[in-house]
Design a protein around this motif. Structure first.
Motif, short mmCIF file in Angstrom:
data_model
loop_
_atom_site.label_atom_id
_atom_site.label_comp_id
_atom_site.label_asym_id
_atom_site.label_seq_id
_atom_site.Cartn_x
_atom_site.Cartn_y
_atom_site.Cartn_z
N GLU A 93 -9.26 10.05 -2.42
CA GLU A 93 -9.43 9.40 -1.11
C GLU A 93 -8.71 8.06 -1.03
OE1 GLU A 93 -10.91 10.74 1.62
OE2 GLU A 93 -10.75 12.45 0.26
N MET A 95 -5.72 7.07 -0.33
CA MET A 95 -4.91 6.75 0.85
C MET A 95 -5.78 6.51 2.06
SD MET A 95 -1.86 6.22 0.26
CE MET A 95 -0.83 6.40 1.69
N THR A 96 -6.85 7.29 2.19
CA THR A 96 -7.76 7.09 3.33
C THR A 96 -8.40 5.70 3.24
OG1 THR A 96 -8.25 9.44 3.21
CG2 THR A 96 -9.70 8.11 4.57
N ARG A 99 -5.55 2.97 3.78
CA ARG A 99 -5.07 2.88 5.15
C ARG A 99 -6.15 2.35 6.08
NH1 ARG A 99 -1.15 6.72 6.71
NH2 ARG A 99 -2.69 7.97 7.77
N LEU A 102 -6.30 -1.39 5.54
CA LEU A 102 -5.12 -2.07 6.11
C LEU A 102 -5.21 -2.09 7.63
CD1 LEU A 102 -2.37 -0.58 3.76
CD2 LEU A 102 -3.12 -2.96 3.84
N ALA A 103 -5.63 -0.96 8.21
CA ALA A 103 -5.73 -0.90 9.68
C ALA A 103 -6.79 -1.86 10.20
CB ALA A 103 -6.06 0.53 10.11
N THR A 117 5.45 6.00 -2.08
CA THR A 117 4.47 5.43 -1.13
C THR A 117 4.67 3.93 -1.01
OG1 THR A 117 2.91 7.15 -1.74
CG2 THR A 117 2.02 5.24 -0.60
N PHE A 121 5.42 1.90 2.38
CA PHE A 121 4.63 0.72 2.80
C PHE A 121 5.55 -0.46 3.05
CE2 PHE A 121 0.86 2.77 2.74
CZ PHE A 121 -0.02 2.66 1.67
#
Lengths: 458, 301
Positions: A93, A95-96, A99, A102-103, A117, A121
């Motif tokens: 998980e 990347m989930t 991200r 970061l979001a 990756t 980025f």
């Protein structure tokens, strides 16, 4: 009625007060009176707040080298008692998690991931450039410039030409991998086989192994990016990696159909299947069955990245001897026979990191000589720093890299620069070719068609 | 009386308010926000890189051959899987509610138990069963002399889909069986008694008593299944990741693959979200249409 009304309102008030009480912050504890001390206590200052380094790592707890890494973190905190490492073991998980943070604007101080990756980025403007740190920082031991401790090929990949904040270094590698053909040394020794340097010699080796009643090649059909290693590497050997890259990215003057080298590569993939060199049932085999079959001696070779030994460490018999060799050259091919695909796993620092200096200190510790030596031995995993002894299983990675005149990213850089094309155009068709569901001619035709359709809308 | 009704409504509102608030903030708002994100070209990381593209994502999705294939696969699950699932669940429910059936509780528990296993657990289990080299299925076929039938089940669309549908049906049949059992047990036994007196056999009892009186439960089951079949994700993702060659993608696995899947690195959050919005609209329309078509006076006992 009136009584009922009062009861109703009492009910409402009770519920409302429960809700409010639940939401209200905890009241401060009422100080209980104590007996006056005989001696006034010395006023003590609150301990200074620790500096936090917030790290997201892509291993899950217990997986692979994670226990070793967890020990390093404890050591780092012991050596630096003013620093607390807040570690998130992201696993599948990662990347989930990354991200989402970061979001939300909650950038960690350190993100762990692979070269491709980190490059994407950097292109998106998520990361800070590290050139200043590389210019001034010394290694953890203090005897060398930190930048100079890394394998040059790794730093080449860590340098991103089209980073959003300009060309520069955006990654900090700590482990490195190449794609190579792993072989069972005992089978090769028993059958008196030499490492094949050319494609025809490779086929001869496969045939001899098959004649001895052993399946030559392992493969898990449910991993498309392993399935397409054969076609892409053959194309790179026949035509040069740049031809594949340029054609994939639809550069002017390129064509799958008009360049016979691609058809030749597809035919060679078919030959592997037609001659029965791939293990039985490979089309429906699910990862990691092929790796397990290889390490159990059911097959002789497997085309894989050099993370394989650490992936199957727990299943590998103690007396199993493994070695690697570079994908063979195709006779008459234009590609560089020493070309090797190279990748690193490492760190990057988001531009919104709250403690970038602490982050750099942490990763300098991580890449120190003692840690890299431990990782190489225990992983086993090839370190990204110079002078670290390679694990036996992948000892040939260093000479392969040293001899390589061309070192490029995994999947001929196409995975990095056109991942959707690779995933939705090339790989679905490659799977069909690899499984013998379409002929090489059909593969090239369909590839051209799907390629044209893709680039019309992308 | 009016004051009493208003007071009643106030109490209902007060009790429901926290749950409604929670649901609105954590479910309704993100779902509604998906409509906004579906009009972006966005990688799902930095809000600095959002590009507003209007309905372009939807236009692309409607022309995307993989979206069409994914929807086709969902319909395959819905109709093919649904027919098998509901028939089997109904059959098991009728059998296990027969008077004097010994061990009914035991069988209900066994048949229901796969429903309680996580998708990943189911995928691991059936992955081993379907493995072409050492899997239970192929080993069994070889053992009984049917080696010719032993194949790499997950390698082609033609064999992968029946294999996947079998897994989905196996995992879900227990739930639907229990739904039908509850429905059958709600039918007064007098109806069966009267029908038997009139000379009805078992099939006639099933056709003319059980099915009509089970209509509402069947309607609920079908709507529930339609939604489940369109939303299926876990088993497919854990078993095949939508492969090989994307032939087992469903709509949910496909938009996950496009927007969130780290290995593909596509990260088209805006486009993936537009596909999710299309799925939502399809589910909504299908459910409304189906419920309208099957709306009739409820049968009163």
């Amino acid at each position: 009625m009136k009584g009922k009304s009062i009861k109703t309102w009492i009910f409402v008030l009770v519920v409302a007060s429960l809700v409010v009480a639940g939401c209200a912050p905890k009241p401060a504890a009422t100080p209980t009176p104590t007996k006056a001390p005989e001696v006034a206590p010395t006023p003590t200052e609150a301990p200074p707040a620790k500096e936090v380094v917030d790290v997201i790592h892509f291993y899950s707890v217990g997986a692979g080298k994670q226990p070793l890494f967890a020990e390093w973190i404890e050591e780092f905190e012991k050596e630096n008692p003013d620093i607390e490492v807040k570690i998130t073991w992201g696993g599948t998980e990662v990347m989930t998690i990354t991200r989402a943070r970061l979001a939300a604007g909650d950038d960690p101080d350190v993100i762990t991931h692979n070269a491709a990756t980190i490059a994407s980025f950097a292109q998106e403007g998520i990361l800070m450039k590290l050139d200043d740190y590389y210019d001034k920082e010394m290694n953890w031991e203090g005897d060398k410039k930190w930048f100079d401790t890394f394998i040059p090929g790794a730093m080449k990949l860590a340098y991103i030409e089209d980073g959003k904040y300009g060309p520069g270094y955006y990654g900090i590698p700590y482990e490195t991998y190449i794609y190579a053909i792993f072989y069972n040394k005992k089978i090769f020794r028993d059958l008196n086989l030499e490492i094949p340097k050319t494609w025809s010699k490779f086929l001869d080796v496969c045939q001899k192994i098959k004649d001895a009643g052993i399946e030559p090649l392992s493969a898990d059909g449910n991993v498309p990016y392993y399935n397409d290693l054969w076609f892409t590497k053959l194309a790179a050997r026949i035509l040069g990696w740049e031809k594949f890259y340029d054609t994939a990215l639809n550069k002017p003057g390129t064509s799958w159909v008009d360049e016979p080298g691609f058809l030749e590569a597809a035919k060679k993939v078919k030959e592997l299947r037609d001659r029965g060199f791939l293990m039985e049932g490979y089309e429906g085999s699910g990862w990691p069955a092929a790796q397990i079959a290889w390490v159990n001696g059911e097959t002789a070779m497997i085309f894989m990245a050099t993370w394989l030994p650490s992936e199957i460490r727990d299943q590998t018999p103690e007396d199993f001897e493994m070695g690697i060799f570079l994908f063979p050259m195709v006779e008459g091919g234009k590609g560089d026979p020493t070309m090797v695909e190279f990748k690193y796993n490492g760190f990057c620092i988001p531009k919104g990191a709250k403690n970038p200096d602490g982050a750099i200190k942490f990763v300098r510790f991580w890449t120190n000589k003692k840690n890299m030596t431990e990782m190489a031995a225990a992983g086993p995993a090839p370190a990204a720093t110079l002078g670290i002894e390679m694990p036996d299983s992948v000892a040939d990675q260093t000479p392969i890299l040293e001899k390589a005149q061309t070192v490029i990213g995994f999947h001929l850089f196409v995975q990095r620069d056109a991942p959707e094309w690779m995933d939705m155009v090339e790989r679905p068709l490659d799977d069909q070719l690899f499984f013998g569901q379409i002929s090489p001619e059909e593969f090239i035709e369909e590839l051209q068609k799907a390629h044209d359709e893709y680039w019309e809308t992308h | 009386m009016r004051t009493g009704r208003r007071r009643g409504k106030t109490i209902i509102f007060v009790f429901l308010a926290p749950a409604i608030l929670f649901y609105t903030v954590f479910f309704v708002y993100p779902a509604a926000d998906a409509f906004r994100v579906s009009t972006w070209r966005w990688k799902g990381v930095s809000f600095e890189n959002v590009e507003h593209v209007g309905l372009a994502n939807f236009r692309e999705a409607l022309n995307d051959k993989w979206v069409k294939l994914a929807f086709t696969n969902n319909i395959l699950i819905m109709i093919g899987g649904g027919a098998l699932l509901l028939a089997l669940a109904l059959f098991l429910a009728v059998v296990l509610t027969r008077e004097g059936f010994r061990g009914a509780s035991f069988f209900k528990t066994i048949i229901f138990s796969p429903y309680a296993i996580s998708s990943v657990g189911i995928a691991l289990l059936w992955g081993f069963i379907y493995d072409p080299r050492f899997g239970l299925l192929n080993e069994f076929l070889r053992a009984i002399g049917l080696e010719a039938l032993a194949k790499p089940w997950m390698a082609r669309r033609e064999t992968a889909w029946p294999a996947l549908i079998l897994v989905i049906v196996w995992s879900a049949v227990g739930f639907f069986m229990m739904l039908f059992i509850a429905g059958i047990q709600g039918i007064p036994s007098d109806y069966y008694g009267a029908a038997r007196v009139d000379g009805a056999n078992e099939w006639q009892l099933f056709r003319h008593v059980t099915i009509p009186l089970l209509r509402e439960v069947l309607t609920i089951a079908i709507v529930y299944w339609m939604i489940a079949a369109l939303r299926v994700f876990g088993i497919i993702w854990a078993m095949t990741r939508g492969g090989p060659a994307h032939v087992t993608q469903t709509v949910t696995t496909y938009f996950y693959h496009l927007s969130l899947y780290g290995e593909s690195r596509i990260f088209r959050m805006g486009y993936g979200t537009s596909i999710a919005v299309l799925l939502f609209l399809v589910i909504l329309i299908l459910s409304i249409v189906y419920l309208r078509l099957t709306r009739r006076e409820a049968i009163e006992y």
